[in-house]
Design a protein around this motif. Structure first.
Motif, PDB file in Angstrom:
ATOM      1  N   VAL A  26       0.838  -1.204   0.000  1.00 24.07           N
ATOM      2  CA  VAL A  26       0.000   0.000   0.000  1.00 24.07           C
ATOM      3  C   VAL A  26       0.869   1.249   0.000  1.00 24.07           C
ATOM      4  CG1 VAL A  26      -1.618   1.354   1.405  1.00 24.07           C
ATOM      5  CG2 VAL A  26      -2.047  -1.070   1.013  1.00 24.07           C
ATOM      6  N   VAL A  27       1.870   1.286   0.855  1.00 30.98           N
ATOM      7  CA  VAL A  27       2.766   2.450   0.930  1.00 30.98           C
ATOM      8  C   VAL A  27       3.484   2.634  -0.400  1.00 30.98           C
ATOM      9  CG1 VAL A  27       4.876   3.339   2.018  1.00 30.98           C
ATOM     10  CG2 VAL A  27       3.033   2.409   3.434  1.00 30.98           C
ATOM     11  N   SER A  28       3.962   1.556  -0.983  1.00 34.46           N
ATOM     12  CA  SER A  28       4.659   1.625  -2.269  1.00 34.46           C
ATOM     13  C   SER A  28       3.749   2.174  -3.364  1.00 34.46           C
ATOM     14  CB  SER A  28       5.167   0.237  -2.651  1.00 34.46           C
ATOM     15  OG  SER A  28       5.788   0.265  -3.897  1.00 34.46           O
ATOM     16  N   ALA A  29       2.529   1.669  -3.422  1.00 33.84           N
ATOM     17  CA  ALA A  29       1.585   2.139  -4.437  1.00 33.84           C
ATOM     18  C   ALA A  29       1.265   3.619  -4.244  1.00 33.84           C
ATOM     19  CB  ALA A  29       0.301   1.308  -4.389  1.00 33.84           C
ATOM     20  N   TYR A  30       1.076   4.032  -3.010  1.00 28.65           N
ATOM     21  CA  TYR A  30       0.763   5.423  -2.713  1.00 28.65           C
ATOM     22  C   TYR A  30       1.927   6.337  -3.094  1.00 28.65           C
ATOM     23  CZ  TYR A  30      -0.835   9.527  -0.143  1.00 28.65           C
ATOM     24  OH  TYR A  30      -1.237  10.796   0.206  1.00 28.65           O
TER      25      TYR A  30
END
Length: 70
Positions: free
Chosen positions: A33-37
């Motif tokens: 999630v952090v990577s995608a954001y």
């Protein structure tokens, strides 16, 4: 009585193993999630892809200190 105790111990071990697996999966989901954001993906799209709602994603990002793009 001995078989009941064995069943209890077996269930307790299975629970600990399952909890370990859940924690590992949660860490992987958080990292994804952090990577995608950080890659610029909108929160709504991340939520849709992860089977979460927008507030869950926002809370996860806030909990990791990733509430704003860097």
């Amino acid at each position: 009585m001995a078989s009941e105790e064995n069943g209890l111990e077996t269930a307790a071990v299975a629970l600990r193993e399952a909890q370990t697996a859940v924690h590992a999966a949660r860490r992987k989901l958080t990292a994804a999630v952090v990577s995608a954001y950080r890659a610029g993906e909108p929160v709504a799209r991340i939520a849709e892809r992860a089977g979460m709602n927008v507030m869950e994603v926002r809370n996860l990002l806030a909990a990791t200190g990733t509430s704003r793009r860097r």
